[in-house]
Write a protein that holds these residues in place. Structure first.
Motif, mmCIF file in Angstrom:
data_model
loop_
_atom_site.group_PDB
_atom_site.id
_atom_site.type_symbol
_atom_site.label_atom_id
_atom_site.label_comp_id
_atom_site.label_asym_id
_atom_site.label_seq_id
_atom_site.Cartn_x
_atom_site.Cartn_y
_atom_site.Cartn_z
ATOM 1 N N VAL A 231 0.842 -1.205 0.000
ATOM 2 C CA VAL A 231 0.000 0.000 0.000
ATOM 3 C C VAL A 231 0.874 1.251 0.000
ATOM 4 C CG1 VAL A 231 -1.650 1.336 1.367
ATOM 5 C CG2 VAL A 231 -1.992 -1.111 1.046
ATOM 6 N N ALA A 232 1.960 1.215 0.776
ATOM 7 C CA ALA A 232 2.886 2.353 0.786
ATOM 8 C C ALA A 232 3.486 2.574 -0.601
ATOM 9 C CB ALA A 232 3.988 2.120 1.809
ATOM 10 N N PHE A 233 3.786 1.471 -1.308
ATOM 11 C CA PHE A 233 4.345 1.560 -2.654
ATOM 12 C C PHE A 233 3.321 2.087 -3.659
ATOM 13 C CE2 PHE A 233 4.189 -0.922 -6.647
ATOM 14 C CZ PHE A 233 5.248 -0.344 -7.324
ATOM 15 N N ALA A 234 2.098 1.533 -3.607
ATOM 16 C CA ALA A 234 1.101 1.852 -4.632
ATOM 17 C C ALA A 234 0.331 3.132 -4.351
ATOM 18 C CB ALA A 234 0.121 0.682 -4.764
ATOM 19 N N LEU A 235 0.117 3.441 -3.071
ATOM 20 C CA LEU A 235 -0.733 4.576 -2.721
ATOM 21 C C LEU A 235 0.049 5.763 -2.178
ATOM 22 C CD1 LEU A 235 -3.709 5.439 -2.622
ATOM 23 C CD2 LEU A 235 -3.856 4.447 -0.327
ATOM 24 N N GLY A 236 1.210 5.463 -1.576
ATOM 25 C CA GLY A 236 2.017 6.555 -1.031
ATOM 26 C C GLY A 236 1.447 7.100 0.259
ATOM 27 N N ALA A 237 1.692 8.386 0.501
ATOM 28 C CA ALA A 237 1.260 8.994 1.765
ATOM 29 C C ALA A 237 0.701 10.389 1.526
ATOM 30 C CB ALA A 237 2.434 9.047 2.749
ATOM 31 N N GLY A 238 -0.041 10.556 0.452
ATOM 32 C CA GLY A 238 -0.570 11.877 0.124
ATOM 33 C C GLY A 238 -2.049 12.016 0.396
ATOM 34 N N LEU A 239 -2.684 12.866 -0.403
ATOM 35 C CA LEU A 239 -4.094 13.194 -0.232
ATOM 36 C C LEU A 239 -4.971 11.949 -0.330
ATOM 37 C CD1 LEU A 239 -5.972 16.164 -1.844
ATOM 38 C CD2 LEU A 239 -6.840 13.857 -2.203
ATOM 39 N N VAL B 164 -13.406 13.253 -2.124
ATOM 40 C CA VAL B 164 -12.883 11.896 -2.339
ATOM 41 C C VAL B 164 -13.163 11.017 -1.122
ATOM 42 C CG1 VAL B 164 -10.772 10.539 -2.590
ATOM 43 C CG2 VAL B 164 -11.109 12.562 -3.998
ATOM 44 N N THR B 165 -12.951 11.563 0.067
ATOM 45 C CA THR B 165 -13.180 10.797 1.295
ATOM 46 C C THR B 165 -14.646 10.396 1.427
ATOM 47 O OG1 THR B 165 -11.398 12.058 2.361
ATOM 48 C CG2 THR B 165 -12.818 10.754 3.791
ATOM 49 N N VAL B 166 -15.554 11.293 1.094
ATOM 50 C CA VAL B 166 -16.983 10.980 1.146
ATOM 51 C C VAL B 166 -17.304 9.833 0.185
ATOM 52 C CG1 VAL B 166 -19.290 11.853 0.611
ATOM 53 C CG2 VAL B 166 -17.693 13.270 1.911
ATOM 54 N N ASP B 167 -16.751 9.878 -1.026
ATOM 55 C CA ASP B 167 -16.955 8.789 -1.986
ATOM 56 C C ASP B 167 -16.452 7.456 -1.425
ATOM 57 O OD1 ASP B 167 -18.082 10.458 -3.845
ATOM 58 O OD2 ASP B 167 -16.262 10.675 -5.064
ATOM 59 N N LEU B 168 -15.260 7.492 -0.840
ATOM 60 C CA LEU B 168 -14.650 6.262 -0.322
ATOM 61 C C LEU B 168 -15.419 5.720 0.879
ATOM 62 C CD1 LEU B 168 -10.837 7.142 -0.588
ATOM 63 C CD2 LEU B 168 -12.248 5.844 -2.179
ATOM 64 N N VAL B 169 -15.967 6.610 1.706
ATOM 65 C CA VAL B 169 -16.796 6.178 2.831
ATOM 66 C C VAL B 169 -18.010 5.404 2.312
ATOM 67 C CG1 VAL B 169 -18.378 6.988 4.638
ATOM 68 C CG2 VAL B 169 -16.078 7.941 4.474
ATOM 69 N N ARG B 170 -18.639 5.934 1.249
ATOM 70 C CA ARG B 170 -19.819 5.264 0.692
ATOM 71 C C ARG B 170 -19.468 3.886 0.124
ATOM 72 N NH1 ARG B 170 -21.731 10.814 -1.364
ATOM 73 N NH2 ARG B 170 -23.438 11.283 0.083
ATOM 74 N N ILE B 171 -18.266 3.747 -0.408
ATOM 75 C CA ILE B 171 -17.861 2.448 -0.965
ATOM 76 C C ILE B 171 -17.508 1.469 0.157
ATOM 77 C CG2 ILE B 171 -16.173 1.257 -2.412
ATOM 78 C CD1 ILE B 171 -15.848 3.939 -3.952
ATOM 79 N N CYS B 172 -16.782 1.950 1.156
ATOM 80 C CA CYS B 172 -16.271 1.065 2.206
ATOM 81 C C CYS B 172 -17.318 0.650 3.235
ATOM 82 C CB CYS B 172 -15.115 1.747 2.958
ATOM 83 S SG CYS B 172 -13.572 1.895 2.052
ATOM 84 N N PHE B 173 -18.276 1.527 3.507
ATOM 85 C CA PHE B 173 -19.135 1.313 4.679
ATOM 86 C C PHE B 173 -19.900 -0.013 4.667
ATOM 87 C CE2 PHE B 173 -22.250 1.848 7.926
ATOM 88 C CZ PHE B 173 -21.635 2.670 8.856
ATOM 89 N N PRO B 174 -20.419 -0.477 3.519
ATOM 90 C CA PRO B 174 -21.151 -1.763 3.542
ATOM 91 C C PRO B 174 -20.310 -2.944 4.023
ATOM 92 C CG PRO B 174 -21.658 -0.556 1.541
ATOM 93 C CD PRO B 174 -20.538 0.188 2.206
ATOM 94 N N TYR B 175 -19.004 -2.762 4.108
ATOM 95 C CA TYR B 175 -18.133 -3.811 4.663
ATOM 96 C C TYR B 175 -18.595 -4.231 6.060
ATOM 97 C CZ TYR B 175 -13.849 -5.799 6.708
ATOM 98 O OH TYR B 175 -12.933 -6.606 7.347
ATOM 99 N N VAL B 176 -19.204 -3.288 6.791
ATOM 100 C CA VAL B 176 -19.679 -3.573 8.150
ATOM 101 C C VAL B 176 -20.646 -4.749 8.156
ATOM 102 C CG1 VAL B 176 -21.032 -2.644 10.075
ATOM 103 C CG2 VAL B 176 -19.351 -1.208 8.941
ATOM 104 N N ILE B 177 -21.528 -4.821 7.166
ATOM 105 C CA ILE B 177 -22.524 -5.901 7.097
ATOM 106 C C ILE B 177 -21.835 -7.255 7.035
ATOM 107 C CG2 ILE B 177 -24.406 -6.890 5.732
ATOM 108 C CD1 ILE B 177 -25.050 -4.052 4.763
ATOM 109 N N PHE B 178 -20.822 -7.342 6.189
ATOM 110 C CA PHE B 178 -20.165 -8.631 5.979
ATOM 111 C C PHE B 178 -19.282 -9.018 7.165
ATOM 112 C CE2 PHE B 178 -20.969 -6.908 1.714
ATOM 113 C CZ PHE B 178 -21.752 -7.929 1.214
#
Length: 513
Positions: free
Chosen positions: A33-41, A131-145
């Protein structure tokens, strides 16, 4: 050691092995993740978005849900039979699906305010906030599983199966690694790819449990009820455990808050030291308590308090047998270990010393943190979830009050000492309460003395070797052998039991060949 003790040890070995695989994969995941995503925005946006369902998992999932479910499930099986227990499990899953779906829909609609509450500073950068709001909407259903996985974990653990639930975190790590690399090589937005990776990982974590549930004879088709009394009892037991999980998270938050008033770097010293202490706790401490809860719950449901006490003593003895030498090793090798792992780039020699001091202070409390886990499992098996939470609240006050005082003398080391002192208080109070309830000690003092003597011996040897360049690392297996050989010579039950387990596994492999 009793038959229940051997069963706990065998199951703990399964959980520990699977947890070790997960921890190694987690380390690989962090590197990729550090390699592919880095540490930015985008990295900041993803980590905040993933933190929200992860927090709910810690509050409502693995610990709270599983620990409240297993004792009730075991009692229903004992008193009403397998069909009633399966109906209770189906009813619990229906309730869980309805509640979590409702929470998820609310989170999807209120993703903006939710993000603002978790990361208010992001509002200064509209792009990052969006971007964070978009990612929250994608990630949140993980709670169900993941909460569904926690319920499956309870069912499988109660049936004596531990491998599939213990491998679930590895599935998520593999999904995140695959998503990060796929997004990077395909030229996609890696943060979005990883958010979908979280969701895919959750689906596969749940799917992994299903064939193993079928092997136990469980079917999702069958009777269930909105008003199942077992589910009501589970809900009542779960409320204090959720509060207890919240207390733990508050402990971390307030500790970080205190450290923020200390010189720059103090938070990092404590973070890196805690990561090392959490490794033996995560692999072995949690494994024993996870394996102990179903056996203790089944014995409590049968009102077999003699067997309950014997199984708890076995779990406590096995925990101490592993935790004491781990603490001695971390204490003796704190400086060379921190130097090997972190001393490069911006991590200076001064940072090594400061982190090693925190690690030494944390290590003193490691056995007490580890021993508290099977004690808490004992209370949960007796369907008493309130006592551990009350004690946790009292120890939270001890930790923060003592930390605020000691940090004025010893800076960040004072905060680490406070954690160890409050862990000792937590263990002592749990031990005292459960001993009064059982009428006898859940810990064998002879085994404690022998484990402590052997741990001091190998700790002294490791400390003496710490200045021998790379030899200290090469000698670690030697200290493990010395400890185990000494335990065998002293005829410690835990050593004989582990030796018998290895022999039986070798014999089974030869038989298959």
């Amino acid at each position: 050691m009793s038959a229940h003790g051997r069963k706990i040890a065998r199951n703990a070995g399964v959980v520990a092995g699977a947890t070790l695989v997960s921890r190694v994969l987690g380390f690989v995941r962090d590197l990729i993740v550090a390699f592919a995503l880095g540490a930015g925005l985008l990295a900041d946006a993803f980590f905040v978005a993933f933190r929200i369902p992860n927090l709910l998992r810690r509050l409502f999932g693995e610990g709270s849900l599983t620990m409240a479910f297993i004792p009730v499930y075991a009692r229903v099986r004992e008193e009403q039979g397998e069909e009633a227990a399966q109906a209770m499990a189906r009813s619990a899953m229906i309730w869980l699906a309805v509640i979590l779906t409702g929470i998820t829909l609310l989170a999807e609609l209120a993703a903006g305010p939710l993000t603002m509450a978790i990361a208010p500073g992001f509002t200064r950068n509209p792009e990052q906030f969006a971007v964070t709001v978009d990612l929250v909407r994608i990630c949140f259903p993980y709670v169900i599983f993941i909460c569904s996985v926690a319920l499956c974990m309870g069912m499988l653990n109660a049936q004596g199966h531990f491998l599939a639930p213990a491998l679930a975190p590895s599935v998520l790590n593999v999904a995140l690694i695959g998503a990060a690399l796929t997004g990077y090589w395909a030229g996609w937005n890696v943060a979005y790819a990883m958010a979908f990776g979280v969701l895919v990982g959750g689906v596969f974590q749940f799917a992994l449990q299903l064939p193993f549930l079928r092997r136990t004879g469980f079917s999702w088709r069958g009777a269930w009820s909105w008003s199942d009394p077992g589910v009501r009892r589970m809900g009542l037991l779960m409320l204090p455990t959720v509060f207890g999980a919240a207390v733990y998270q508050l402990n971390i938050l307030l500790g970080t808050l205190l450290a923020s008033y200390l010189p720059v770097g103090s938070v990092s010293y404590l973070y890196y030291a805690d990561r090392l202490v959490q490794f033996p706790l995560g692999v072995f401490g949690i494994a024993v308590s996870t394996a102990a809860l179903p056996s203790l719950s089944a014995l409590a449901a049968k009102r077999d308090m003699d067997g309950f006490g014997g199984a708890l003593r076995s779990a406590m003895g096995l925990t101490l047998f592993i935790a004491l030498p781990a603490a001695a090793g971390l204490l003796a090798l704190a400086v060379p270990l921190i130097s090997l792992l972190f001393e490069r780039g911006a991590f200076s020699a001064q940072a090594v010393i400061a982190t090693a001091q925190a690690l030494a202070a944390y290590s003193v409390g490691l056995p007490f943190i580890a021993l508290a886990r099977p004690l808490v499992a004992g209370f949960y098996a007796l369907e008493d979830t309130r006592t551990p939470v009350r004690i946790a609240v009292a120890c939270l006050v001890v930790n923060i009050g003592l930390g605020a005082w000691l940090m004025t003398f010893w800076a960040h080391v004072g905060l680490a000492v406070a954690v160890s002192a409050s862990s000792l208080a937590n263990f002592a109070l749990l031990f005292w309460k459960l001993r009064a309830r059982l009428g006898h000690s859940p810990l064998e003092l002879g085994g404690v003395a022998r484990s402590l003597a052997l741990s001091c011996l190998i700790g002294a040897g490791a400390w003496f070797s710490a200045s021998w360049s790379g030899w200290w690392l090469a000698l670690i297996p030697v200290w493990v052998i010395v400890y185990f050989a000494g335990a065998v010579l002293l005829r410690m039950t835990e050593a004989r039991m582990l030796l018998d387990m290895v022999r039986s596994r070798i014999a089974r492999k030869k038989g298959r060949a």
